[in-house]
Design a protein around this motif. Structure first.
Motif, short mmCIF file in Angstrom:
data_model
loop_
_atom_site.label_atom_id
_atom_site.label_comp_id
_atom_site.label_asym_id
_atom_site.label_seq_id
_atom_site.Cartn_x
_atom_site.Cartn_y
_atom_site.Cartn_z
N ASP A 1 24.37 33.07 -23.42
CA ASP A 1 25.01 31.76 -23.40
C ASP A 1 24.49 30.89 -24.39
O ASP A 1 23.42 30.75 -24.97
N ASP B 1 25.43 26.96 -24.76
CA ASP B 1 25.08 25.68 -24.57
C ASP B 1 24.08 25.39 -23.39
O ASP B 1 24.25 25.87 -22.37
N THR C 1 21.48 26.80 -23.11
CA THR C 1 20.69 28.15 -22.98
C THR C 1 19.93 28.25 -24.36
O THR C 1 18.92 28.31 -24.46
N ASP D 1 22.84 29.69 -18.18
CA ASP D 1 22.31 28.13 -17.46
C ASP D 1 23.46 27.56 -16.42
O ASP D 1 23.14 26.35 -15.85
N GLY D 2 24.56 28.13 -16.56
CA GLY D 2 25.95 27.07 -16.10
C GLY D 2 27.00 27.70 -15.47
O GLY D 2 27.00 28.99 -15.26
N SER E 1 29.89 28.01 -16.70
CA SER E 1 30.80 29.03 -17.68
C SER E 1 30.27 30.38 -17.65
O SER E 1 30.78 31.20 -18.40
N ASP E 2 29.22 30.58 -17.14
CA ASP E 2 28.53 32.16 -16.99
C ASP E 2 28.81 33.01 -15.78
O ASP E 2 28.36 34.01 -15.65
MG LIG Z 1 25.53 26.87 -20.57
#
Ligand SMILES: [Mg+2]
Ligand SMILES: [Zn+2]
Length: 229
Positions: A19, A21, A23, A177-178, A180-181
């Motif tokens: 990823d 943003d 990451t 990290d978020g 969107s993953d």
């Molecule tokens: Mg991210």
């Protein structure tokens, strides 16, 4: 946490998908970009996106509508952002091991390309949404969106599935990290997670490896024979 009995065979080829943003970049540039250029107006959209009520294509489109940004403002704004600690060394280590590193992002090419270039990493393949600027207006394109995933503009799960079809027998590492993953979770053989992604994994009983920065990822993969020094 990763159940170590389920680990894939270290003899298989390896590929790493990251990823961008939060990451690869230390901070979430997409968020800060639209927060800055909308004068904070986008803030009210975030809870709906995190709750999955609004797709990322939808939120990005709304954020772009709320923002005014001229080409000459982009670089000075981006100067404040950095690559995550250890990412450049991690890429070098992977390259020494002939392990490709791909960036898959549901963010925008305008800041991804800029930051990678600043760290001489423009050779890394990037799959993301794209943006063009014209007299203050931002127009977005979603070259990877085929409508199959309701959550994403560029679906990381779909990108990994496509890669697997042309590279059977490859172990897929995903680092994120978020929120969107989420679509990458089921597709990764080894999932590195922090922040919102880690919380989601814990809440849903999903196997993952916790990490802070890329040296942790490198150490874990080295210790288990997926990479060699
Ligand atoms: Mg991210
Ligand atoms: Zn998706």
């Amino acid at each position: 946490m990763m159940r170590h009995s389920n680990l894939p065979d270290p003899q298989n080829r390896l590929v790493v998908f990251c990823d961008f943003d939060g990451t690869v970049s230390r901070r979430d540039i997409g968020y800060h970009f639209f927060h800055h250029f909308s004068g904070g107006k986008i803030q009210k959209l975030i809870p709906d996106w995190k709750a999955g009520v609004m797709s990322s294509r939808e939120i990005l489109t709304r954020e772009a509508e709320m923002s005014t940004v001229h080409q000459e403002e982009v670089e000075p704004f981006l100067e404040q952002f950095e690559i995550s600690p250890g990412f450049v060394d991690f890429v070098t280590l992977c390259e020494q091991n002939h392990v490709p590193v791909h960036i898959i992002s549901d963010g925008l090419d305008i800041y991804i390309t800029w930051l990678l270039k600043r760290y001489q990493l423009e050779r890394l393949p990037v799959m993301s949404n794209t943006a063009t600027l014209d007299s203050g207006r931002i127009t977005l394109q979603f070259p990877f969106d085929n409508g199959a995933c309701e959550r994403c503009g560029n679906c990381k799960g779909e990108r990994i599935r496509q890669y697997r079809q042309s590279h059977p027998g490859t172990n897929v590492v995903f680092v994120g990290d978020g929120m969107s993953d989420l679509c990458a979770i089921d597709e990764a053989d080894i999932l590195f997670a922090k922040k919102d992604l880690e919380n989601y994994c814990q809440a849903n009983n999903i196997d993952y490896v916790p990490y802070h920065h890329f040296p942790d990822v490198a150490r874990w993969l080295l210790a288990r024979g997926y990479l060699q020094k």
